[in-house]
Design a protein around this motif. Structure first.
Motif, short mmCIF file in Angstrom:
data_model
loop_
_atom_site.label_atom_id
_atom_site.label_comp_id
_atom_site.label_asym_id
_atom_site.label_seq_id
_atom_site.Cartn_x
_atom_site.Cartn_y
_atom_site.Cartn_z
N THR A 105 0.85 -1.19 0.00
CA THR A 105 0.00 0.00 0.00
C THR A 105 0.89 1.24 0.00
OG1 THR A 105 -1.45 -1.26 1.45
CG2 THR A 105 -1.93 1.09 1.22
N PRO A 106 0.68 2.16 -0.93
CA PRO A 106 1.57 3.33 -1.01
C PRO A 106 1.71 4.07 0.34
CG PRO A 106 0.17 3.26 -2.94
CD PRO A 106 -0.28 2.14 -2.06
N PHE A 107 0.58 4.30 1.02
CA PHE A 107 0.67 5.05 2.28
C PHE A 107 1.51 4.31 3.31
CE2 PHE A 107 -0.96 5.82 6.59
CZ PHE A 107 -0.58 7.15 6.71
N VAL A 108 1.35 3.00 3.36
CA VAL A 108 2.11 2.21 4.35
C VAL A 108 3.61 2.37 4.09
CG1 VAL A 108 2.57 -0.15 5.16
CG2 VAL A 108 0.21 0.59 4.74
N LEU A 109 4.00 2.32 2.84
CA LEU A 109 5.42 2.48 2.49
C LEU A 109 5.91 3.89 2.82
CD1 LEU A 109 8.07 1.63 1.13
CD2 LEU A 109 7.09 2.36 -1.06
N LEU A 110 5.16 4.90 2.38
CA LEU A 110 5.64 6.29 2.56
C LEU A 110 5.68 6.66 4.04
CD1 LEU A 110 3.84 7.58 -0.58
CD2 LEU A 110 6.29 7.77 -0.18
N ASP A 111 4.69 6.18 4.79
CA ASP A 111 4.66 6.45 6.22
C ASP A 111 5.87 5.80 6.91
OD1 ASP A 111 3.15 7.63 8.34
OD2 ASP A 111 2.65 5.59 9.02
N ALA A 112 6.17 4.57 6.51
CA ALA A 112 7.32 3.87 7.10
C ALA A 112 8.63 4.58 6.74
CB ALA A 112 7.35 2.42 6.64
N LEU A 113 8.72 5.06 5.50
CA LEU A 113 9.94 5.76 5.09
C LEU A 113 10.15 7.00 5.95
CD1 LEU A 113 9.68 5.47 1.19
CD2 LEU A 113 11.42 4.42 2.65
N GLN A 114 9.06 7.73 6.19
CA GLN A 114 9.19 8.94 7.01
C GLN A 114 9.59 8.58 8.44
OE1 GLN A 114 5.75 11.87 6.09
NE2 GLN A 114 7.73 12.86 6.26
N LYS A 115 8.96 7.54 8.98
CA LYS A 115 9.25 7.17 10.38
C LYS A 115 10.68 6.67 10.51
CE LYS A 115 4.65 6.43 12.16
NZ LYS A 115 3.52 5.73 11.54
N GLU A 116 11.12 5.85 9.57
CA GLU A 116 12.45 5.24 9.70
C GLU A 116 13.57 6.23 9.40
OE1 GLU A 116 13.20 2.31 10.98
OE2 GLU A 116 11.08 1.89 11.29
N PHE A 117 13.34 7.12 8.44
CA PHE A 117 14.42 8.02 8.03
C PHE A 117 14.38 9.37 8.73
CE2 PHE A 117 14.61 4.93 4.57
CZ PHE A 117 15.97 4.72 4.48
N GLY A 118 13.25 9.68 9.37
CA GLY A 118 13.18 10.90 10.17
C GLY A 118 12.97 12.16 9.34
N PRO A 119 12.85 13.32 10.05
CA PRO A 119 12.45 14.56 9.37
C PRO A 119 13.51 15.13 8.44
CG PRO A 119 12.91 14.95 11.70
CD PRO A 119 12.99 13.47 11.50
N GLY A 120 14.75 14.66 8.54
CA GLY A 120 15.80 15.20 7.66
C GLY A 120 15.82 14.54 6.30
N ALA A 121 15.01 13.50 6.10
CA ALA A 121 15.08 12.75 4.84
C ALA A 121 14.66 13.61 3.66
CB ALA A 121 14.17 11.52 4.92
N ILE A 122 15.34 13.39 2.54
CA ILE A 122 15.01 14.09 1.29
C ILE A 122 14.43 13.06 0.33
CG2 ILE A 122 15.99 15.30 -0.71
CD1 ILE A 122 18.21 16.30 1.22
N PHE A 123 13.27 13.39 -0.24
CA PHE A 123 12.64 12.50 -1.21
C PHE A 123 12.72 13.11 -2.60
CE2 PHE A 123 10.72 11.61 2.86
CZ PHE A 123 10.64 10.23 2.87
N THR A 124 13.11 12.30 -3.59
CA THR A 124 12.96 12.75 -4.96
C THR A 124 11.87 11.89 -5.59
OG1 THR A 124 14.58 11.23 -5.93
CG2 THR A 124 15.42 13.32 -5.12
N ALA A 125 11.10 12.52 -6.46
CA ALA A 125 10.02 11.79 -7.13
C ALA A 125 10.23 11.92 -8.63
CB ALA A 125 8.67 12.36 -6.71
N ASP A 126 9.39 11.24 -9.37
CA ASP A 126 9.56 11.26 -10.82
C ASP A 126 8.26 11.72 -11.45
OD1 ASP A 126 10.91 10.56 -13.34
OD2 ASP A 126 12.19 9.43 -11.96
N SER A 127 8.26 11.85 -12.75
CA SER A 127 7.00 12.14 -13.40
C SER A 127 6.21 10.85 -13.43
CB SER A 127 7.25 12.65 -14.81
OG SER A 127 6.01 12.80 -15.47
N GLY A 128 5.07 10.82 -12.77
CA GLY A 128 4.27 9.60 -12.72
C GLY A 128 3.41 9.60 -11.48
N ASN A 129 2.73 8.49 -11.27
CA ASN A 129 1.81 8.39 -10.15
C ASN A 129 2.51 8.60 -8.81
OD1 ASN A 129 -0.89 7.90 -9.45
ND2 ASN A 129 -0.42 5.80 -8.87
N GLY A 130 3.78 8.17 -8.74
CA GLY A 130 4.53 8.26 -7.49
C GLY A 130 4.65 9.69 -6.97
#
Ligand SMILES: Cc1ncc(C[n+]2csc(CCOP(=O)(O)OP(=O)(O)O)c2C)c(N)n1
Ligand SMILES: [Mg+2]
Length: 583
Positions: free
Chosen positions: A371-396
């Protein structure tokens, strides 16, 4: 004194604080590369394809504010790099495009790579320069960099002929210095007074709307939102400009492409103060809203005012300076305006709205995939507020925009207005070079990954420990979803399958498979451990895209409504007909 062209260029770049030159060398600029070899201030970063050079310089700046250099050979290097340059141009990202020119001191024709480069680059850069002499190199490069950073930032191209690299030049380095910084525009007293009068008229309930142009003004934006008790929406690019845990944070957008609560709250406002944005097509969900009027539109670039939405008051000003002046005026000693009291009803609607959206995502969990939310939520929790996300052109991009809650700008890097697939992996490498202390996570579509995924080789080579999560749905989903909604079939948007692990192994990068929600935390932790050991990692995610984002749902509707009636009927009729007949 005498200096080679290469040494002069390296000195100008270093004096601009440029640390990275992204590109691939060629016969025309090997002298420059040789000068890089003598420099301990500039690292030439070898890429696998020049389009990535632009995306890396872009990610570097968005994450760290550091200017990057795209360093390319004539012709073929430039045309490959254009995608990254154009993305930067449309998204307002500065970079120095250091082009290399063919020989000019020759009578020969049909030289290698001979095309009119400045004409090719002109539509996607703020300006082009072609220094004619060695003495012009240093001042022209400094001027180009100053221009790239000024106003709405963007790429600037300088073409240096091979002639200038091959020879030595008489120069006076003692006379060298930065180019004069262009003036930063600010609001006049009258404009501030008019904005204040509009904002504090009786019965006014403002909506604040902030874009990337407000990224240096988070504290002021926060102070203004609290003083006016106004909800704050941001553009997609502006994600994180206003802290998203704040009770007044509405959404990244507020029209048809936003969830119902954000639409309703925005519809209840009767003035919009838009700062550092330009109401682009993607940012507005295909122009899927009208700002609750009257509109006060503030931007550093006067050209964006009155373009998509006429403003009652358009002000050419840099965001932070404007907000500081406005806050001073609102709390001025001569005529202090009372700060608005907290509005518990407004805050409750916003809180309950976010809770409902979250609840939906959790309830609509995937049964057999991730589930997208489960993954993104876990990424935020595990990597903390300093994490930088890059996205692409697409649903992501839109999933990440909707699911991540960011507290600061420079944490969500996405190709928005040019929307060029292939952005996320190289942009992550650029971000990682600029911010080595921050974990960097690329969210790449499985189509987009095919375009620049080989840059994982560059990540390994440069020892940039990024994590690339490839969202494997085996489709070009952002397009396939539109096609299935409108046409009930998806033509040429199913991807041929490929084995991601083999690609990882081929470029010497570790990889992990993530097949279900149950594995999310464990796999994210394993990815983090690899990054902490200084190595990049690839994760093959069996993503479940069955629930469409608010963004996609809204844009499909808005686009349909923008069609003339007969075409609308044709579209809807065809979709229904095909559903009924299974055709
Ligand atoms: C260079 C480029 N080519 C084509 C497109 C059109 N396009 C936009 S989103 C998209 C789908 C991307 O597919 P994928 O990377 O698998 O991401 P998904 O939407 O499936 O998550 C396409 C083809 C584009 N934006 N950029
Ligand atoms: Mg896909």
């Amino acid at each position: 004194m005498k200096m080679t062209g290469g040494a002069i260029v390296v000195r100008a770049l270093a004096d601009e604080g440029i640390r990275f030159a992204f590109g691939i060398p060629g016969t025309h600029n090997i002298e420059l590369y040789d000068a890089f070899g003598d420099s301990d201030r500039i690292r030439p970063v070898l890429v696998t394809d020049e389009q990535s050079a632009g995306f890396m310089a872009d990610g570097l700046w968005r994450a760290s504010g550091e200017l990057g250099c795209v360093n390319i050979v004539p012709g073929a290097g430039l045309t490959h790099a254009l995608s990254g340059i154009a993305e930067a141009y449309m998204d307002g990202v500065p970079m120095l495009v250091l082009g290399c020119g063919i020989r000019r001191r020759t009578t020969h024709s049909y030289q290698l790579h001979d095309v009119d480069q400045l004409a090719i680059a002109a539509p996607v850069v703020k300006a082009t320069f072609r220094p004619e002499t060695g003495a012009q190199l240093y001042p022209v490069l400094r001027e180009a960099c100053a221009l790239a950073r000024s106003g709405t930032p963007g790429p600037v191209m300088v073409e240096v002929s091979i002639d200038l690299y091959l020879t030595r030049h008489e120069v006076e380095p003692e006379a060298w210095g930065p180019a004069p910084a262009p003036a930063i525009p600010g609001a006049s007293r009258e404009e501030i007074a008019r904005a204040t009068a509009l904002l504090s008229a009786p019965g006014i309930k403002p909506l604040l709307y902030a874009g990337l142009g407000a990224q240096g003004a988070t504290a002021e934006l926060l102070a203004l939102a609290e003083r006016l008790e106004a909800p704050v929406a941001t553009t997609i690019q502006g994600k994180g400009v206003f802290p998203e845990s704040h009770p007044l944070f509405l959404w990244n957008g507020f029209g048809a492409a936003a969830p119902p609560f954000a639409r309703d709250v925005a519809a209840g406002r009767n003035l919009t103060l838009a700062i550092g944005c330009r109401f682009s097509e993607v940012g507005t969900g295909s122009y899927g809203f009208t700002p609750p009027g009257p509109l006060i539109h503030v931007d550093i670039n006067g050209e964006v005012l009155h373009r998509n939405f006429p403003a009652e008051l358009g002000i050419v000003a840099e965001a932070r300076g404007f907000l500081t002046q406005l806050l001073d005026e609102l709390s001025g000693r001569n005529d202090p305006r009372a700060a608005a009291a907290p509005d518990p009803e407004l805050r409750r609607r916003i809180r309950e709205g976010h809770d409902a959206v979250r609840k939906d995502w959790i309830e609509l969990r995937s049964v057999d995939r991730v589930t997208p939310f489960v993954l993104l939520d876990a990424l935020q929790k595990e990597f903390g507020p300093g994490a930088i996300f890059t996205a692409d052109s697409g649903n992501g991009t839109f999933l990440a925009m909707e699911c991540l809650r960011l507290e600061r700008p420079g944490r969500f890097l996405a190709p928005v207005d040019y929307s060029c697939m292939g952005y996320s992996v190289p942009a992550a490498i650029g971000a990682g070079l600029g911010k080595p202390e921050a974990p960097v996570i690329a969210l790449a579509g499985d189509g987009a990954f095919l375009m620049t995924g080989l840059e994982l080789l560059t990540a390994a080579n440069q020892q940039v420990p990024v994590a690339v999560f490839v969202l494997r749905d085996r489709e070009l989903a952002q397009i396939a979803q539109f096609q299935t909604t409108a046409f009930n079939r998806a033509v040429a948007s199913r991807l041929p399958d490929y084995h991601l692990g083999s690609i990882a192994e081929a470029v010497g990068v570790e990889w992990l498979a993530l097949d279900s929600d149950a594995e999310v935390v464990e796999v994210v932790r394993a990815a983090r451990a690899t990054m902490q050991a200084g190595r990049p990692v690839l994760v093959d995610v069996a993503i479940d895209y069955s629930n469409k984002t608010w963004f996609t749902r809204g844009v499909v509707k808005t686009m349909l409504h923008r069609l003339p009636w007969p075409e609308r009927i044709r579209f809807v009729g065809r979709a229904i007909g095909r559903r009924l007949t299974g055709g």
